[in-house]
Design a protein around this motif. Structure first.
Motif, PDB file in Angstrom:
ATOM      1  N   ASP A  29       0.953  -1.163   0.090  1.00 35.24           N
ATOM      2  CA  ASP A  29       0.056   0.050   0.064  1.00 35.24           C
ATOM      3  C   ASP A  29       1.151   1.225  -0.084  1.00 35.24           C
ATOM      4  O   ASP A  29       2.206   1.059  -0.345  1.00 35.24           O
ATOM      5  CB  ASP A  29      -0.974   0.038   1.195  1.00 35.24           C
ATOM      6  N   ALA A  30       0.255   2.331   0.361  1.00 32.09           N
ATOM      7  CA  ALA A  30       1.140   3.569   0.264  1.00 32.09           C
ATOM      8  C   ALA A  30       2.273   3.563   1.422  1.00 32.09           C
ATOM      9  O   ALA A  30       3.243   4.472   1.006  1.00 32.09           O
ATOM     10  CB  ALA A  30       0.104   4.640   0.496  1.00 32.09           C
ATOM     11  N   SER A  31       2.199   2.715   2.479  1.00 29.95           N
ATOM     12  CA  SER A  31       2.984   2.805   3.262  1.00 29.95           C
ATOM     13  C   SER A  31       4.334   2.133   3.212  1.00 29.95           C
ATOM     14  O   SER A  31       5.442   2.300   3.768  1.00 29.95           O
ATOM     15  CB  SER A  31       2.466   2.289   4.632  1.00 29.95           C
ATOM     16  N   ASN A  32       4.408   1.235   2.052  1.00 35.75           N
ATOM     17  CA  ASN A  32       5.656   0.270   1.816  1.00 35.75           C
ATOM     18  C   ASN A  32       5.912   0.044   0.265  1.00 35.75           C
ATOM     19  O   ASN A  32       6.738  -0.762  -0.040  1.00 35.75           O
ATOM     20  CB  ASN A  32       5.477  -1.131   2.291  1.00 35.75           C
ATOM     21  N   THR A  33       5.471   1.057  -0.505  1.00 43.34           N
ATOM     22  CA  THR A  33       5.684   1.012  -1.780  1.00 43.34           C
ATOM     23  C   THR A  33       6.243   2.545  -2.303  1.00 43.34           C
ATOM     24  O   THR A  33       6.108   3.578  -1.443  1.00 43.34           O
ATOM     25  CB  THR A  33       4.630   0.879  -2.624  1.00 43.34           C
ATOM     26  N   GLY A  34       6.905   2.897  -3.488  1.00 45.40           N
ATOM     27  CA  GLY A  34       7.542   4.015  -3.722  1.00 45.40           C
ATOM     28  C   GLY A  34       8.767   4.257  -3.160  1.00 45.40           C
ATOM     29  O   GLY A  34       9.322   3.470  -2.230  1.00 45.40           O
ATOM     30  N   PRO A  35       9.493   5.433  -3.185  1.00 40.12           N
ATOM     31  CA  PRO A  35      10.693   5.729  -2.727  1.00 40.12           C
ATOM     32  C   PRO A  35      10.540   5.886  -1.261  1.00 40.12           C
ATOM     33  O   PRO A  35       9.399   6.114  -0.824  1.00 40.12           O
ATOM     34  CB  PRO A  35      11.097   7.271  -3.460  1.00 40.12           C
ATOM     35  N   PRO A  36      11.615   5.837  -0.389  1.00 42.23           N
ATOM     36  CA  PRO A  36      11.563   6.269   0.852  1.00 42.23           C
ATOM     37  C   PRO A  36      11.020   7.523   1.163  1.00 42.23           C
ATOM     38  O   PRO A  36      11.496   8.435   0.277  1.00 42.23           O
ATOM     39  CB  PRO A  36      13.031   5.867   1.264  1.00 42.23           C
ATOM     40  N   ARG A  37      10.434   7.772   2.158  1.00 40.72           N
ATOM     41  CA  ARG A  37       9.487   9.178   2.475  1.00 40.72           C
ATOM     42  C   ARG A  37      10.650   9.964   2.996  1.00 40.72           C
ATOM     43  O   ARG A  37      10.285  11.193   2.526  1.00 40.72           O
ATOM     44  CB  ARG A  37       8.614   8.786   3.509  1.00 40.72           C
ATOM     45  N   ASP A  38      11.723   9.688   3.567  1.00 45.98           N
ATOM     46  CA  ASP A  38      12.661  10.557   3.903  1.00 45.98           C
ATOM     47  C   ASP A  38      14.012  11.013   2.879  1.00 45.98           C
ATOM     48  O   ASP A  38      14.970  11.630   2.932  1.00 45.98           O
ATOM     49  CB  ASP A  38      13.497  10.163   5.268  1.00 45.98           C
ATOM     50  N   LEU A  39      13.504  10.377   1.591  1.00 46.91           N
ATOM     51  CA  LEU A  39      14.548  10.729   0.436  1.00 46.91           C
ATOM     52  C   LEU A  39      14.348  11.979  -0.312  1.00 46.91           C
ATOM     53  O   LEU A  39      13.204  12.037  -0.668  1.00 46.91           O
ATOM     54  CB  LEU A  39      14.668   9.628  -0.400  1.00 46.91           C
ATOM     55  N   GLN A  40      15.398  12.790  -0.120  1.00 49.81           N
ATOM     56  CA  GLN A  40      15.234  14.311  -0.759  1.00 49.81           C
ATOM     57  C   GLN A  40      15.242  13.840  -2.512  1.00 49.81           C
ATOM     58  O   GLN A  40      16.650  13.532  -2.846  1.00 49.81           O
ATOM     59  CB  GLN A  40      16.286  15.153  -0.266  1.00 49.81           C
ATOM     60  N   GLY A 122      10.223  -6.761 -17.964  1.00 56.47           N
ATOM     61  CA  GLY A 122      11.337  -6.505 -16.812  1.00 56.47           C
ATOM     62  C   GLY A 122      11.048  -7.025 -15.545  1.00 56.47           C
ATOM     63  O   GLY A 122       9.863  -7.816 -15.366  1.00 56.47           O
ATOM     64  N   THR A 123      11.757  -6.398 -14.774  1.00 54.76           N
ATOM     65  CA  THR A 123      11.239  -6.580 -13.220  1.00 54.76           C
ATOM     66  C   THR A 123      10.721  -5.506 -12.526  1.00 54.76           C
ATOM     67  O   THR A 123      11.428  -4.678 -12.543  1.00 54.76           O
ATOM     68  CB  THR A 123      12.678  -7.007 -12.472  1.00 54.76           C
ATOM     69  N   PHE A 124       9.473  -5.835 -12.026  1.00 52.79           N
ATOM     70  CA  PHE A 124       8.896  -4.256 -11.404  1.00 52.79           C
ATOM     71  C   PHE A 124       8.369  -4.629  -9.957  1.00 52.79           C
ATOM     72  O   PHE A 124       7.782  -5.661  -9.973  1.00 52.79           O
ATOM     73  CB  PHE A 124       7.803  -4.152 -12.284  1.00 52.79           C
ATOM     74  N   GLN A 125       9.031  -3.851  -9.128  1.00 52.47           N
ATOM     75  CA  GLN A 125       8.922  -4.401  -7.680  1.00 52.47           C
ATOM     76  C   GLN A 125       8.520  -3.247  -7.012  1.00 52.47           C
ATOM     77  O   GLN A 125       9.228  -1.968  -7.106  1.00 52.47           O
ATOM     78  CB  GLN A 125      10.106  -4.873  -7.230  1.00 52.47           C
ATOM     79  N   ARG A 126       7.668  -3.140  -5.871  1.00 51.48           N
ATOM     80  CA  ARG A 126       7.550  -2.195  -4.836  1.00 51.48           C
ATOM     81  C   ARG A 126       7.121  -0.743  -5.440  1.00 51.48           C
ATOM     82  O   ARG A 126       7.483   0.317  -4.883  1.00 51.48           O
ATOM     83  CB  ARG A 126       8.716  -1.939  -3.939  1.00 51.48           C
ATOM     84  N   ASN A 127       6.503  -0.591  -6.563  1.00 50.99           N
ATOM     85  CA  ASN A 127       6.118   0.590  -7.092  1.00 50.99           C
ATOM     86  C   ASN A 127       4.537   1.046  -6.762  1.00 50.99           C
ATOM     87  O   ASN A 127       3.730  -0.071  -6.690  1.00 50.99           O
ATOM     88  CB  ASN A 127       6.169   0.465  -8.785  1.00 50.99           C
ATOM     89  N   ASN A 128       4.544   2.178  -6.664  1.00 50.70           N
ATOM     90  CA  ASN A 128       2.935   2.733  -6.293  1.00 50.70           C
ATOM     91  C   ASN A 128       2.635   3.429  -7.534  1.00 50.70           C
ATOM     92  O   ASN A 128       3.088   4.438  -7.838  1.00 50.70           O
ATOM     93  CB  ASN A 128       3.148   3.733  -5.334  1.00 50.70           C
ATOM     94  N   ILE A 129       1.425   2.826  -8.321  1.00 50.35           N
ATOM     95  CA  ILE A 129       1.326   3.254  -9.593  1.00 50.35           C
ATOM     96  C   ILE A 129      -0.152   3.658  -9.617  1.00 50.35           C
ATOM     97  O   ILE A 129      -1.191   2.773  -9.149  1.00 50.35           O
ATOM     98  CB  ILE A 129       1.151   2.019 -10.677  1.00 50.35           C
ATOM     99  N   SER A 130      -0.602   4.845 -10.031  1.00 47.01           N
ATOM    100  CA  SER A 130      -1.935   5.435  -9.862  1.00 47.01           C
ATOM    101  C   SER A 130      -2.317   6.117 -11.185  1.00 47.01           C
ATOM    102  O   SER A 130      -1.145   6.686 -11.804  1.00 47.01           O
ATOM    103  CB  SER A 130      -2.248   6.006  -8.631  1.00 47.01           C
TER     104      SER A 130
END
Length: 280
Positions: A29-40, A122-130
């Motif tokens: 879900d939104a808590s564990n996919t996409g880039p790290p929340r603290d990454l600039q 390809g290999t597609f992992q831990r992406n948040n797609i909307s």
């Protein structure tokens, strides 16, 4: 801001189904996919990648990404584009990895109609797609689709929404531990058909899948291209408008699938693109 999730009233109650996953696992879900929340993230415009072995990491990309080289990795980035495909991979390229990215189609392609989140193999992992018509449109073989969150499908024109779309010419693909939600009551969470070629050896296991007309299609109605070796096991399904599955002219293996998907969807963290940006 993403649209609020709407669970179809006709499928909100799910008697005689499991209430918990069959294994210890936190659904994507939104808590564990996409880039790290603290990454600039560093600002970037659209990219065309033509050098083999390139790694793109930590970017906020406003525009599409086109991959025309082998062994390219796109990771820990946000990509937002009103393009035909937010990430478009040349069908002849191999070794492509897209992981830990937020992929936002902005609700329409360049002509105001539908678009795709990722298009290619390809290999597609831990992406948040909307905000796309189709979350992932697969080509080729040896695909691994794992731990992605595909949700809030949204497109212009007359969209035919699918979380993952396989239109033939695909083989040796694993779709595992994803959360895929199509709340429109049309098309599906996973669409497999034979329109553009045969399909073989597709493993769909341990996913949370919800919505659509039918949630999972395996449909060989278009021509004589065979669909074979499709396995659908240990998934948690929130039935679509007409039911959990539609199989035509092929017989997938279908084992140990629960119909508790909508109940599990209620516990997910959806967030929004704006919220994710604000919390970095």
């Amino acid at each position: 801001m993403l649209a609020a999730l709407q669970i179809p009233a006709a499928v909100a109650a799910e008697p005689n189904s499991l209430s918990e996953p069959a294994f210890a696992f936190q659904w994507p879900d939104a808590s564990n996919t996409g880039p790290p929340r603290d990454l600039q993230l560093k600002p970037s415009g659209p990219l065309t990648i033509a050098v083999a072995g390139t790694t793109i990491s930590g970017l906020d990309i406003q525009g599409d990404v086109i991959v025309n080289a082998d062994n390219v990795t796109i990771e820990m980035s946000r990509i937002a584009a009103s393009a035909w495909a937010v990430i478009k991979i040349d069908p002849h390229r191999t070794g492509i990895v897209v992981r830990d990215c937020t992929i936002d189609g902005r609700g329409a392609g360049p002509d105001g109609n539908g678009n795709q989140g990722i298009m290619g193999q390809g290999t597609f992992q831990r992406n948040n797609i909307s905000n796309v018509e189709n979350g992932i449109v697969l080509t080729g073989k040896d695909n691994l689709i794992e731990d992605n969150f595909i949700h809030d499908l949204n497109a212009g024109g007359a969209p035919h929404y699918d979380g993952i779309q396989i239109d033939g010419g695909i083989s040796d693909t694993i779709i595992r531990r994803n959360t895929i939600i199509n709340s429109h009551g049309a098309a599906g969470a996973i669409m497999i058909d034979n329109e553009f070629g045969p399909v073989s050896n597709i493993v769909i296991e341990g996913n949370l899948l919800a919505g659509g007309s039918y949630t999972v299609y395996s449909d060989a109605k278009f021509n004589d291209n065979p669909i074979s070796g499709v396995s659908i096991t240990d998934n948690h399904i929130g039935p679509g408008q007409y039911g959990p599955t539609l199989f035509r002219r092929n017989r997938p293996t279908y084992l140990r699938n629960a119909t508790d998907g909508w109940r599990l969807v209620r516990n997910l963290k959806f967030g929004s693109v704006a919220t994710q940006e604000a919390t970095r």
